[in-house]
Design a protein around this motif. Structure first.
Motif, PDB file in Angstrom:
ATOM      1  N   CYS A 436       0.928   1.545   7.937  1.00 45.92           N
ATOM      2  CA  CYS A 436      -0.183   0.929   8.680  1.00 45.92           C
ATOM      3  C   CYS A 436      -1.454   0.901   7.843  1.00 45.92           C
ATOM      4  CB  CYS A 436      -0.427   1.697   9.981  1.00 45.92           C
ATOM      5  SG  CYS A 436       0.814   1.432  11.253  1.00 45.92           S
ATOM      6  N   LEU A 437      -1.772   2.038   7.192  1.00 40.61           N
ATOM      7  CA  LEU A 437      -2.995   2.104   6.387  1.00 40.61           C
ATOM      8  C   LEU A 437      -2.922   1.161   5.192  1.00 40.61           C
ATOM      9  CD1 LEU A 437      -3.703   5.957   6.390  1.00 40.61           C
ATOM     10  CD2 LEU A 437      -4.618   4.195   7.901  1.00 40.61           C
ATOM     11  N   ALA A 438      -1.750   1.091   4.539  1.00 39.87           N
ATOM     12  CA  ALA A 438      -1.595   0.184   3.403  1.00 39.87           C
ATOM     13  C   ALA A 438      -1.714  -1.264   3.846  1.00 39.87           C
ATOM     14  CB  ALA A 438      -0.246   0.423   2.727  1.00 39.87           C
ATOM     15  N   PHE A 439      -1.124  -1.582   5.007  1.00 37.04           N
ATOM     16  CA  PHE A 439      -1.184  -2.948   5.528  1.00 37.04           C
ATOM     17  C   PHE A 439      -2.620  -3.328   5.889  1.00 37.04           C
ATOM     18  CE2 PHE A 439      -1.015  -5.971   9.086  1.00 37.04           C
ATOM     19  CZ  PHE A 439      -0.275  -6.988   8.485  1.00 37.04           C
ATOM     20  N   ILE A 440      -3.322  -2.413   6.566  1.00 38.53           N
ATOM     21  CA  ILE A 440      -4.718  -2.675   6.942  1.00 38.53           C
ATOM     22  C   ILE A 440      -5.571  -2.865   5.687  1.00 38.53           C
ATOM     23  CG2 ILE A 440      -6.777  -1.650   7.980  1.00 38.53           C
ATOM     24  CD1 ILE A 440      -4.916  -0.258   9.985  1.00 38.53           C
TER      25      ILE A 440
END
Length: 678
Positions: A436-440
Motif C-alpha cells: 500500500c505504501l509503495a503504491f501510494i
C-alpha cells in the motif's frame, strides 16, 4: 566548538598549504626521476615516432597532472596536453619556474639535451576566462581537492610560500575568504552529532523517568517542547545547520519555507517528530482517557470520528509537503534508475520512509487509546465505512484520486490487524502494508511530477509570450553601465584617428557581447560627435535608430539607452543608443544592435563554453512547439506533428491554457497562436 576555536586561520593555512606542497613535491620528484633516467629521456625523443612510447607516458603521468612537450630544433614534435597553446621553448628557462599560460598556472621544468628540449608542465591552478559546471578556476585536484586555497598577491597579509625541490619559493597561497572548514571538520561534525544525540538521550531519559512516576502528560509536553525549541532555534539562528557547508543544507537543492529551508532541515524536522512519536508509542498503554468519555457511547463514536479526521489531515499534510519537495527542488527521484541516485536522493527516500513510519506509529497510538472506549468493532467498521463512502462521493464530485482508496486500505489493514488479530506480527500483513505504501508513493510521485511539469510549462509559456526576458534586461543594464565606464571605449572616442574602430568592436565583442549575451546576433556602430559613421564600421545612419525610437520602440526597463522593437513575436530585438561623454562634452555615439537567435539555434555555444552567469537553464529539446498565425500553422519544431489549422486549440489572447489531447502519449508540447491586429 572548542575544537573549532582551537585552530587559527594561520594554522589552517599552514595545514592546507602543507598538503599542496607535499603533493607538488611528489610530482616534481617524478619528473626529475624521469629526467635522470637516460632510457626514459631517449624514449621521450621518440614519442612522435613511436605511438606506444607516447601512450605509455600519457597513461602513467596524465592522471597525476604531469604533461610533456618535446621539441627538436625548437619545433614542437609531441605534446600530451591540449588545453593550451604550446609554449615557445626559447622563453622557458632551464630548470624549474612558475608560469601563467592561457588556461592556467603551471610549474614548468625544462631540460635541453643536444637539439632536443623536454618541457614538463605540472598543473597548479586553472585560470579559465569562463566558469561553469565543467570549468572551475581552482587548484589542480592532484594538488588540493578541497577548494580551500587561492593564489596570493603581494598585498595579502596572511600567505604561505610554496617551494620547489631547490627550496626556492615559486608562488604563494592564501585561504579563500569563503573557506571556514576546520582541519578536523569531519571529526567536528561527528562530535556535534554524537553530542546532540547524547543530549537528546539524556532528556529522553529524564522525561521517561517522569512518565514512570505517573507524570505522563507533563513528560510528553516537556519532550515535545524540547524538540520544538531545538528545531525552531536552529532554523532561526542556525547554530547547527550553518556550522557545516554540507550539500543537504543548501537552499539551491531544496527550499520551501521557514520550517523547510533545506533538505537537511527537513530531515532533522522528521527525526525530531519521529523521536516524539516513539516516546508516546513507548508509553502508549499508560495514557488514560477521561472517565466520562470512556463510558459514553456517543462520545466514543465522536472520538473515533475525530481520529479519522486527524488521519485525513495527516494525508493532506503528506500531500502538500512532498509536493513542495518535488516542485521546489532539483533532486532526482527516479527510483527506476536506482544506480544513478546520489546521496541527496537517498536522503529524500529516507525522509519518505520515516514519514510513513510515523503515520504507522500514530495509527497504532490512536487505536490503542480507542480500546478504552465503549465502542464495538462492528460500530467502528460501520463508522469507518460511512466516512469512507462519504469521502468517496465527495471525491467523485471534486476530483477522484486512487490515492484516497489506497490510503483508506492502509488504515483498514492496520485496524483489522490491531482489533481482530490483537496487533499480532504477520509477514503477510506487513507485506500488504508495504505494498500500500509503495503504491501510494508511486502514484503520488507520478502526480507530483505531472504537476511540476505543469508549473514548468506554464512558466515557459509565460516567458514565450512575455515582451521582455528578465535575465536579458538585467544583463543589458549591466552592459550599459560597464561600457560607459570602460576606458578602452572612452580612449577610442577621445582619439578616433589614432585608435582603430575594428579593435574597439573586437574589444566590446569579447568582453561583453560574446560572454554575457551569446544567444544574440549583434552589430556595433560607431558615430562621432557630428553623428557621422566612423570609417571601417558598417554604414547605417544614426537617424535610422532614432526613427525606430520615434516609431514606437519600447524602452527597456531599468535602462537609460536601450530599446526593444515592438511587434516582434517570437524574437527579442534590442538596440542601444549610448552617448559617450567626457566632462559633459559629447564625444560620439555607440550603437549596439541585438537580435535574438532561434531557441534551438545550432550555432550556439556548447554548455562547456557557456559561462554560468549567462547559462540558460531552460531545456526545450523535449518539447514540440508550434506557432500559428491567423489560425494557420506558421512553423513547428519537435517530434509531434501539428495540424495545419488551429481548430481545436481555443484560447484567449495573451493567455496560457492547458489542453488534453488523446493522441499525445508522453509528449510535451507548447502551442502558440498569434492573432493579427485586424
Amino acid at each position: 566548538m572548542s575544537l573549532r576555536h582551537s585552530i587559527t586561520k594561520k594554522e589552517l593555512l599552514v595545514h592546507e598549504a602543507g598538503k599542496l606542497q607535499k603533493n607538488l613535491a611528489t610530482n616534481e620528484r617524478l619528473v626529475y626521476d624521469f629526467l635522470n633516467d637516460v632510457a626514459q629521456v631517449e624514449k621521450a625523443k621518440q614519442y612522435h615516432l613511436n605511438d606506444q612510447y607516447g601512450l605509455a607516458f600519457i597513461n602513467k603521468y596524465r592522471d597525476k597532472g604531469i604533461n610533456i612537450f618535446t621539441y627538436q630544433d625548437n619545433k614542437l614534435k609531441f605534446w600530451s596536453y591540449n588545453a593550451l597553446i604550446p609554449p615557445d621553448p626559447d622563453v622557458i628557462k632551464e630548470g624549474s619556474s612558475f608560469s601563467q599560460f592561457a588556461n592556467g598556472w603551471f610549474e614548468v621544468i625544462k631540460k635541453t639535451t643536444g637539439n632536443y628540449a623536454l618541457i614538463f608542465l605540472l598543473e597548479v591552478k586553472n585560470q579559465f576566462s569562463i566558469q561553469n559546471q565543467y570549468l572551475e578556476n581552482d587548484f589542480s585536484p592532484y594538488l588540493s581537492n578541497n577548494n580551500s586555497l587561492s593564489l596570493a598577491t603581494f598585498i595579502d597579509p596572511e600567505v604561505q610560500g610554496i617551494s620547489n625541490l631547490d627550496g626556492k619559493i615559486i608562488f604563494e597561497v592564501k585561504l579563500k575568504s569563503t573557506y571556514s572548514r576546520s582541519v578536523y571538520g569531519t571529526i567536528e561534525l561527528w562530535l556535534w552529532i554524537v553530542g546532540l544525540f547524547s543530549f537528546c538521550l539524556f532528556f529522553n531519559s529524564f522525561c521517561g523517568w517522569l512518565a514512570k512516576r505517573g507524570n505522563l502528560v507533563p513528560a510528553t509536553i516537556l519532550i515535545l517542547l524540547f524538540f520544538v525549541t531545538i528545531r525552531v532555534t536552529d532554523l532561526e539562528y542556525g547554530w547547527f545547520n550553518k556550522q557545516f557547508n554540507l550539500p543537504i543544507f543548501s537552499p539551491k537543492i531544496y527550499a520551501e519555507s521557514f520550517f523547510l529551508p533545506s533538505l537537511g532541515d527537513f530531515l532533522l524536522n522528521v527525526i525530531a517528530i519521529t523521536w516524539v512519536v516513539l516516546f508516546v508509542f513507548t508509553y502508549n498503554d499508560k495514557y488514560k482517557l477521561p472517565g466520562w468519555l470512556t463510558r459514553s457511547k456517543l462520545g466514543g463514536l465522536f472520538f473515533h470520528f475525530v481520529l479519522l479526521l486527524i488521519f485525513g489531515a495527516l494525508a493532506f499534510l503528506f500531500d502538500r509537503v512532498f509536493l513542495g519537495l518535488i516542485i521546489n527542488s532539483k533532486i532526482n527521484f527516479d527510483i527506476t534508475n536506482i544506480i544513478n541516485l546520489d546521496g541527496i536522493s537517498w536522503v529524500s527516500i529516507i525522509v519518505l520512509c520515516l514519514v510513513w513510519f510515523n503515520i504507522y506509529l500514530v495509527a497504532n497510538i490512536f487505536m490503542q487509546q480507542t480500546l478504552q472506549l465503549n465502542v464495538t468493532n462492528r460500530e467502528r467498521a460501520i463508522l469507518f465505512l460511512a466516512a469512507f463512502f462519504a469521502c468517496l462521493i465527495y471525491k467523485l464530485g471534486t476530483g477522484f484520486s486512487i490515492f484516497f482508496i489506497a490510503y483508506a486500505l492502509f488504515i483498514f489493514i492496520i485496524a483489522w490487524n490491531f482489533y481482530i488479530r490483537n496487533n499480532g506480527f504477520s509477514i503477510g500483513i506487513f507485506a500488504l502494508l508495504f505494498f500500500c505504501l509503495a503504491f501510494i508513493s508511486s502514484v503520488k510521485y507520478l502526480r507530483f511530477i505531472d504537476e511540476k511539469e505543469h508549473v514548468n510549462r506554464f512558466a515557459m509559456a509565460q516567458r514565450l509570450i512575455a515582451s521582455d526576458d528578465f535575465t536579458v534586461v538585467s544583463t543589458i543594464e549591466n552592459l550599459e553601465r560597464t561600457i560607459l565606464a570602460n576606458k578602452v571605449v572612452l580612449s577610442y572616442f577621445k582619439n578616433p584617428g589614432v585608435n582603430s574602430p575594428i579593435e574597439l568592436k573586437k574589444s566590446i565583442e569579447s568582453d561583453y557581447i560574446e560572454r554575457y549575451l551569446p544567444r544574440f546576433e549583434y552589430n556595433l556602430y560607431v558615430y562621432n560627435h557630428l553623428d557621422s559613421s566612423a570609417a571601417g564600421i558598417q554604414n547605417i545612419p544614426l537617424s535610422y535608430f532614432k526613427n525606430l525610437v520615434k516609431a514606437g520602440s519600447v524602452k527597456v526597463p531599468e535602462s537609460n539607452y536601450f530599446y526593444r522593437l515592438n511587434d516582434t513575436f517570437g524574437y527579442q530585438n534590442y538596440f542601444g543608443i549610448i552617448p559617450i561623454y567626457e566632462e559633459n562634452q559629447i564625444l560620439g555615439t555607440l550603437v549596439i544592435e541585438l537580435k535574438s537567435q532561434l531557441y534551438n539555434y545550432k550555432g550556439q555555444l556548447p554548455e562547456i563554453l557557456m559561462d554560468r552567469s549567462i547559462k540558460n537553464e531552460d531545456n526545450y529539446s523535449k518539447y514540440s512547439i508550434a506557432l500559428y498565425k491567423d489560425d494557420r500553422l506558421e512553423g513547428q519544431s519537435g517530434t509531434y506533428t501539428y495540424k495545419l489549422s488551429s481548430d481545436g486549440f481555443a484560447t484567449r489572447n495573451n493567455s496560457v491554457s492547458f489542453l488534453k489531447i488523446a493522441l499525445i502519449i508522453r509528449t510535451s508540447f507548447i502551442f502558440l497562436r498569434l492573432q493579427s491586429s485586424s
